[in-house]
Design a protein around this motif. Sequence first.
Motif, PDB file in Angstrom:
ATOM      1  N   ARG A   8     -21.252  30.309  22.381  1.00  0.00           N
ATOM      2  CA  ARG A   8     -22.572  30.266  21.305  1.00  0.00           C
ATOM      3  C   ARG A   8     -22.993  31.293  21.380  1.00  0.00           C
ATOM      4  NH1 ARG A   8     -26.826  30.436  17.870  1.00  0.00           N
ATOM      5  NH2 ARG A   8     -27.298  31.617  20.308  1.00  0.00           N
ATOM      6  N   ASP A   9     -23.271  32.146  20.797  1.00  0.00           N
ATOM      7  CA  ASP A   9     -23.484  33.888  20.609  1.00  0.00           C
ATOM      8  C   ASP A   9     -25.045  33.771  18.974  1.00  0.00           C
ATOM      9  OD1 ASP A   9     -22.559  34.585  18.347  1.00  0.00           O
ATOM     10  OD2 ASP A   9     -20.444  34.759  19.233  1.00  0.00           O
ATOM     11  N   ASN A  10     -25.854  34.863  19.113  1.00  0.00           N
ATOM     12  CA  ASN A  10     -26.025  35.196  18.533  1.00  0.00           C
ATOM     13  C   ASN A  10     -26.033  35.065  16.807  1.00  0.00           C
ATOM     14  OD1 ASN A  10     -28.064  33.913  20.678  1.00  0.00           O
ATOM     15  ND2 ASN A  10     -29.016  36.787  21.364  1.00  0.00           N
ATOM     16  N   GLU A  11     -24.810  35.963  16.966  1.00  0.00           N
ATOM     17  CA  GLU A  11     -24.531  36.094  15.920  1.00  0.00           C
ATOM     18  C   GLU A  11     -23.573  35.377  15.037  1.00  0.00           C
ATOM     19  OE1 GLU A  11     -21.792  39.840  16.976  1.00  0.00           O
ATOM     20  OE2 GLU A  11     -23.073  41.573  15.911  1.00  0.00           O
ATOM     21  N   PHE A  12     -22.550  34.402  15.697  1.00  0.00           N
ATOM     22  CA  PHE A  12     -21.780  33.210  14.941  1.00  0.00           C
ATOM     23  C   PHE A  12     -22.469  32.079  15.349  1.00  0.00           C
ATOM     24  CE2 PHE A  12     -19.595  37.061  15.588  1.00  0.00           C
ATOM     25  CZ  PHE A  12     -18.498  37.647  14.446  1.00  0.00           C
ATOM     26  N   GLY A  13     -23.006  31.537  15.949  1.00  0.00           N
ATOM     27  CA  GLY A  13     -23.618  31.151  16.914  1.00  0.00           C
ATOM     28  C   GLY A  13     -22.318  29.811  17.491  1.00  0.00           C
ATOM     29  N   PHE A  14     -21.943  28.832  16.960  1.00  0.00           N
ATOM     30  CA  PHE A  14     -20.842  28.401  17.576  1.00  0.00           C
ATOM     31  C   PHE A  14     -19.856  28.336  17.080  1.00  0.00           C
ATOM     32  CE2 PHE A  14     -24.399  25.668  19.046  1.00  0.00           C
ATOM     33  CZ  PHE A  14     -23.874  24.817  20.142  1.00  0.00           C
ATOM     34  N   GLY A  15     -19.836  29.476  16.175  1.00  0.00           N
ATOM     35  CA  GLY A  15     -18.424  30.137  15.650  1.00  0.00           C
ATOM     36  C   GLY A  15     -18.884  30.182  13.462  1.00  0.00           C
ATOM     37  N   VAL A  16     -17.096  30.236  13.212  1.00  0.00           N
ATOM     38  CA  VAL A  16     -17.457  29.808  11.884  1.00  0.00           C
ATOM     39  C   VAL A  16     -16.501  28.354  12.018  1.00  0.00           C
ATOM     40  CG1 VAL A  16     -15.906  31.356  10.247  1.00  0.00           C
ATOM     41  CG2 VAL A  16     -16.516  32.454  11.945  1.00  0.00           C
ATOM     42  N   ILE A  17     -16.415  27.915  10.688  1.00  0.00           N
ATOM     43  CA  ILE A  17     -16.414  26.610  10.699  1.00  0.00           C
ATOM     44  C   ILE A  17     -15.035  26.707  10.461  1.00  0.00           C
ATOM     45  CG2 ILE A  17     -18.614  25.842   9.700  1.00  0.00           C
ATOM     46  CD1 ILE A  17     -17.434  25.828   6.753  1.00  0.00           C
ATOM     47  N   ASN A  18     -14.463  25.576  10.458  1.00  0.00           N
ATOM     48  CA  ASN A  18     -12.756  25.034  10.125  1.00  0.00           C
ATOM     49  C   ASN A  18     -12.486  23.896   9.019  1.00  0.00           C
ATOM     50  OD1 ASN A  18     -10.140  24.664  10.499  1.00  0.00           O
ATOM     51  ND2 ASN A  18      -9.729  26.072  10.976  1.00  0.00           N
ATOM     52  N   ALA A  19     -12.821  24.156   7.906  1.00  0.00           N
ATOM     53  CA  ALA A  19     -12.694  22.886   7.120  1.00  0.00           C
ATOM     54  C   ALA A  19     -11.525  22.336   7.404  1.00  0.00           C
ATOM     55  CB  ALA A  19     -12.578  23.582   5.839  1.00  0.00           C
ATOM     56  N   ARG A  20     -10.338  22.561   7.814  1.00  0.00           N
ATOM     57  CA  ARG A  20      -9.150  21.840   8.132  1.00  0.00           C
ATOM     58  C   ARG A  20      -9.385  21.184   9.673  1.00  0.00           C
ATOM     59  NH1 ARG A  20      -3.839  21.582  11.098  1.00  0.00           N
ATOM     60  NH2 ARG A  20      -2.362  20.546  10.076  1.00  0.00           N
ATOM     61  N   ASN A  21      -9.866  20.969  10.335  1.00  0.00           N
ATOM     62  CA  ASN A  21      -9.621  20.778  11.687  1.00  0.00           C
ATOM     63  C   ASN A  21     -10.840  20.302  11.989  1.00  0.00           C
ATOM     64  OD1 ASN A  21      -7.371  22.486  13.054  1.00  0.00           O
ATOM     65  ND2 ASN A  21      -8.957  24.111  13.787  1.00  0.00           N
ATOM     66  N   THR A  22     -11.713  20.784  10.849  1.00  0.00           N
ATOM     67  CA  THR A  22     -13.466  19.410  11.139  1.00  0.00           C
ATOM     68  C   THR A  22     -12.852  18.070  10.836  1.00  0.00           C
ATOM     69  OG1 THR A  22     -14.635  21.218  11.209  1.00  0.00           O
ATOM     70  CG2 THR A  22     -15.413  19.069  10.963  1.00  0.00           C
ATOM     71  N   LEU A  23     -11.916  18.071   9.680  1.00  0.00           N
ATOM     72  CA  LEU A  23     -11.574  16.520   8.905  1.00  0.00           C
ATOM     73  C   LEU A  23     -10.330  15.771   9.248  1.00  0.00           C
ATOM     74  CD1 LEU A  23     -12.019  17.834   4.700  1.00  0.00           C
ATOM     75  CD2 LEU A  23     -13.870  16.625   6.136  1.00  0.00           C
ATOM     76  N   ARG A  24      -9.800  17.034  10.289  1.00  0.00           N
ATOM     77  CA  ARG A  24      -8.603  16.255  10.643  1.00  0.00           C
ATOM     78  C   ARG A  24      -9.098  15.425  12.218  1.00  0.00           C
ATOM     79  NH1 ARG A  24      -4.184  18.239  13.846  1.00  0.00           N
ATOM     80  NH2 ARG A  24      -2.358  16.847  12.985  1.00  0.00           N
TER      81      ARG A  24
END
Lengths: 509, 223
Positions: A487-503
């Motif tokens: 985690r960082d102050n610019e991106f938080g935990f990162g850029v969301i990834n729709a496919r990986n999240t749903l899969r």
Amino acid sequence: MNHLRRCVGAAACAVALCLLPAAGQEPARSGKTLIAELAGLEGVDRGFRGAPRGRSGEAIDPGGATRGDYVPGRVLVKWRPGREPALRDLTRDGIPVRSTDRPDYADFSVLRIPEDADAEAIARQLAAREDVEYAQAAYRVHKRLRPNDPRYNMQWNLPAIDMERAWDINPGGTSSTIVAILDSGVAYRSGIFRYSARAFRFGSTVFPALGAVDMTFGLAPDLGPADRFVSPRDFIWEDELPFDLDGHGTHVAGTIGQATNNATGVAGVAFDVKIMPVKVIDGDWDFIFSAPGEGTDDTVSRGIRYAADNGAKVINMSIGRTGSSAPVIEEAIRYAVSRGAFVVIAGGNTFDEGNAVEVYSQIASRINGAVSVAAVGRGLEHASYSTTGDYIELAAPGGNSSQGGTSAEILQQTMDDEFIFTFEQGLSRYRAPRFDVFGEFFFQGTSMAAPHVSGLAALLYEQGVTSPSAIEAALKKFAVDKGAAGRDNEFGFGVINARNTLRGLGLAR
Amino acid sequence: MSGLRVLLSSIAAATIVSGAELAAQTRPRPIAPDPPAFTVRLFGDGGIDTLAAGRSFNAILGEDRGPIFGGGAEAVLQSNWFVRVGVWRFKEAGERAVRLENQTFRLGIPLTVTIVPVEVSAGYRFPMGRRKLLVPYAGGGVSSHSYKETSTFAEANENVSERFTGYQLLGGVEYRLHRLFGLAGEVQWTTVPDALGAGGLSAEFDETDLGGLVVRARLLFGR
């Protein structure tokens, strides 16, 4: 384009501050009167209005097979006529063929090879033989929802979060999920309503009162159908007609749920979910029309509770403010989460203006089930304006014109600003606005980033992850880490990834 | 009359004795043949595999066990040692899932797990009783486990197809139903270390062993 930029982020409230009542003029009586329903009448779609100069959009990889994406154990071969060799000849030549088959409707043979053999290498080996016309691995073919919306190729933001493959898993959600959009309203229905426009000052110019004006509203053509909108509510006008008099909320709604694959306009993330338009911030014309309410903490707080009480499973808040704490908002968000609503809040656009702390998104970081969202550009770089801080939890495409120009912003349909902000065209061209003329416009801001997260949250909800805190955990877990590791102050935990999240996950991988 | 009876009896007795002597002179006495050095039997079996990575399998399949079916061949030496080669299959369908906040959410995306071990085992049999109908046995061996995991929406390189080495200990009891048929009950413990745990839910649960406890019934064909 200047006023487009003005629409960026949560600027809608701030804009109103530029508009002051003309000295000595009494505000006209507030109110809006229905003149005609115009049921089912869509607004005028002027198409793409925010085109970058000299550029027509970036081509998107249409998908399909990639190296290594083949079914193991098979090679497809077409032998030259009359020259099909015996299996033992192939084996003698070092090609590990176990059997051969000629399926129906095929002018080629399927060679069975060991599953752990490199099918592409064997295909190359075969293709080099004189008795072979062609040989290839049995590349897997995937269903691909690549929307046919004509301006989809300008929406870099959706492939950037692997949305096409995510749509294979969940094609846009269903009407069983409601996403509330707490914003400047949404162009969600048509009708003619009578308002009274008072005099005001814009800059140094005093604009006269127009008196009673009959305003035509249209349903955004690429956002309908009309029956997808549920429980509309306006906390600025205290009625059930949350018209968007600004364009910001309609643009946000488009990213969440623009009609997709309909050969019109552009696409959205969760294009089949229900949308609940909840108006909690006022725009310039709300002020000119003397709306009784303003976008303040109490208004927003009521909107949050309203959305939660009326079945919203995701609440998008592309709004915010800096300054003092907002316990009334924090309590409302906690209430919404306790009612099963996942809350998404724009992280703020203050980075290049001193990086002031965004109060709402800071609240989100304290609540398990609410997230604050930073913006990234086309290269998934931190957007120049996107507020940073220890409260940023996730990042999503919000556009970054500082790297890539206007085409690096987020394209969605909203009302045509040429017909809305008539006072910006000078006193001589000042006239009543129209809210039934639409086009696709590039906007940028964390306001544009948040709805990507909201749309994905809605899809994830339909996949079975229904608890707000679990949705937050899933989005963070599958986010693509950017910037400093972790985690960082610019991106938080990162850029969301729709496919990986749903899969999700398998057992071993 | 009594003189006649004595005469006939004497003739009969003389005939029997002379016949026996003749036979002894022309045919060897029958004896049992030497048993073969080993016998080969075929077997088919079915049972339940309770997996060591129970939490991972439970998250995906909804249970930590499943049916298995297999078969093989076994050579039983005269010395009561046996060597066996067998193969069996575990194949179950479930869903991809995600573990969040100590809770598992299944995502409705079909996933199939197939495990096919090829086992080589050896052991010793302990025949019981005069007729040796009941034969307890115990042994151990090595196995090669094929592990496949496929799911909908996966790219080819996202599916799993790997092979791992395992080790097993086993024990059971065989009962002869017939000269050519037997029935056995067997328990086998298998460990396949480091086959799982590099990714997926098995990593989340920190479960690395693909082995498990197999309980099975076996039908034997052969002596």
